[in-house]
Design a protein around this motif. Structure first.
Motif, PDB file in Angstrom:
ATOM      1  N   GLU A  27       0.827  -1.209   0.000  1.00 52.43           N
ATOM      2  CA  GLU A  27       0.000   0.000   0.000  1.00 52.43           C
ATOM      3  C   GLU A  27       0.861   1.258   0.000  1.00 52.43           C
ATOM      4  OE1 GLU A  27      -3.934  -1.805   2.278  1.00 52.43           O
ATOM      5  OE2 GLU A  27      -2.316  -0.932   3.478  1.00 52.43           O
ATOM      6  N   TYR A  29       3.885   1.449  -1.283  1.00 55.06           N
ATOM      7  CA  TYR A  29       4.433   1.525  -2.634  1.00 55.06           C
ATOM      8  C   TYR A  29       3.395   2.085  -3.619  1.00 55.06           C
ATOM      9  CZ  TYR A  29       5.827   0.220  -7.292  1.00 55.06           C
ATOM     10  OH  TYR A  29       6.109   0.268  -8.627  1.00 55.06           O
ATOM     11  N   ALA A  30       2.171   1.582  -3.581  1.00 58.41           N
ATOM     12  CA  ALA A  30       1.120   2.051  -4.502  1.00 58.41           C
ATOM     13  C   ALA A  30       0.865   3.544  -4.317  1.00 58.41           C
ATOM     14  CB  ALA A  30      -0.162   1.255  -4.279  1.00 58.41           C
ATOM     15  N   HIS A  31       0.879   4.003  -3.075  1.00 56.85           N
ATOM     16  CA  HIS A  31       0.651   5.421  -2.779  1.00 56.85           C
ATOM     17  C   HIS A  31       1.760   6.285  -3.392  1.00 56.85           C
ATOM     18  CE1 HIS A  31      -0.895   8.808  -0.405  1.00 56.85           C
ATOM     19  NE2 HIS A  31       0.375   9.103  -0.152  1.00 56.85           N
ATOM     20  N   ALA A  33       3.897   5.389  -5.831  1.00 57.83           N
ATOM     21  CA  ALA A  33       3.987   5.192  -7.285  1.00 57.83           C
ATOM     22  C   ALA A  33       3.009   6.068  -8.056  1.00 57.83           C
ATOM     23  CB  ALA A  33       3.772   3.726  -7.633  1.00 57.83           C
ATOM     24  N   GLN A  34       1.924   6.494  -7.422  1.00 57.21           N
ATOM     25  CA  GLN A  34       0.963   7.377  -8.094  1.00 57.21           C
ATOM     26  C   GLN A  34       1.615   8.677  -8.539  1.00 57.21           C
ATOM     27  OE1 GLN A  34      -2.244   7.929  -5.305  1.00 57.21           O
ATOM     28  NE2 GLN A  34      -3.149   5.931  -5.747  1.00 57.21           N
ATOM     29  N   LYS A  35       2.478   9.232  -7.710  1.00 55.89           N
ATOM     30  CA  LYS A  35       3.122  10.515  -8.021  1.00 55.89           C
ATOM     31  C   LYS A  35       4.582  10.359  -8.436  1.00 55.89           C
ATOM     32  CE  LYS A  35       0.211  13.353  -5.064  1.00 55.89           C
ATOM     33  NZ  LYS A  35       0.140  14.222  -3.901  1.00 55.89           N
ATOM     34  N   HIS A  36       5.179   9.238  -8.069  1.00 58.28           N
ATOM     35  CA  HIS A  36       6.607   9.009  -8.336  1.00 58.28           C
ATOM     36  C   HIS A  36       6.798   7.611  -8.923  1.00 58.28           C
ATOM     37  CE1 HIS A  36       7.501  12.635  -5.987  1.00 58.28           C
ATOM     38  NE2 HIS A  36       6.593  12.191  -5.141  1.00 58.28           N
ATOM     39  N   PRO A  37       6.385   7.412 -10.172  1.00 55.70           N
ATOM     40  CA  PRO A  37       6.428   6.062 -10.760  1.00 55.70           C
ATOM     41  C   PRO A  37       7.825   5.487 -10.938  1.00 55.70           C
ATOM     42  CG  PRO A  37       5.783   7.699 -12.401  1.00 55.70           C
ATOM     43  CD  PRO A  37       5.827   8.406 -11.082  1.00 55.70           C
ATOM     44  N   LYS A  41       9.678  -0.748  -6.088  1.00 60.08           N
ATOM     45  CA  LYS A  41       9.117  -1.435  -4.933  1.00 60.08           C
ATOM     46  C   LYS A  41      10.232  -1.827  -3.958  1.00 60.08           C
ATOM     47  CE  LYS A  41       5.457  -4.108  -5.294  1.00 60.08           C
ATOM     48  NZ  LYS A  41       4.517  -5.250  -5.457  1.00 60.08           N
TER      49      LYS A  41
END
Length: 130
Positions: A27, A29-31, A33-37, A41
């Motif tokens: 969770e 990581y997903a948060h 990755a939305q702004k910083h792809p 991980k």
């Protein structure tokens, strides 16, 4: 050896604070990755581990399911809903007598413990009765 305070480490710390619901590593990581792809991980996992080891975040080991991370460092326990998996804080005073008894029984020293209660949360209970 002093550890560096990297941008990635700050992103991880900020994510745990913003999510504020005891997120799992995935969770977090997903948060991020939305702004910083471009953040991997592995970087998130490594920084969660480092921040936990340094006492900046609390690593909550879950008996069943993915471990969680907590921004609140003051001593407290947790309760997990067996229906929806929500994890909440339980603010009870630590019982030093438990640690002393375990030390006496086992010969271990500096005994610590982390309790995770389980039950059905109010929202799930309400949903079950409807």
């Amino acid at each position: 050896m002093e550890k560096r305070n990297t941008i990635q480490k700050q992103l991880v710390l900020d994510a745990v604070a913003q999510l504020a619901d005891h997120p799992t590593a995935d969770e977090v990581y997903a948060h991020i990755a939305q702004k910083h792809p471009t953040v991997s991980k592995a970087t998130v996992y490594r920084n969660l581990s480092s921040l936990s080891e340094d006492g900046v975040l609390r690593h909550v080991r879950m008996p069943e399911g993915a471990d969680r991370f907590d921004y609140t460092l003051t001593p407290h326990f947790h309760i997990e809903c067996i229906c929806c998996g929500a994890l909440c804080d339980v603010c009870l005073d630590e019982n030093k007598e438990i640690s002393r008894k375990v030390e006496q029984m086992t010969g271990y020293c500096d005994v610590q413990y982390d309790i995770v209660f389980t039950g059905v949360c109010p929202a799930c209970r309400k949903h079950e009765t409807e």
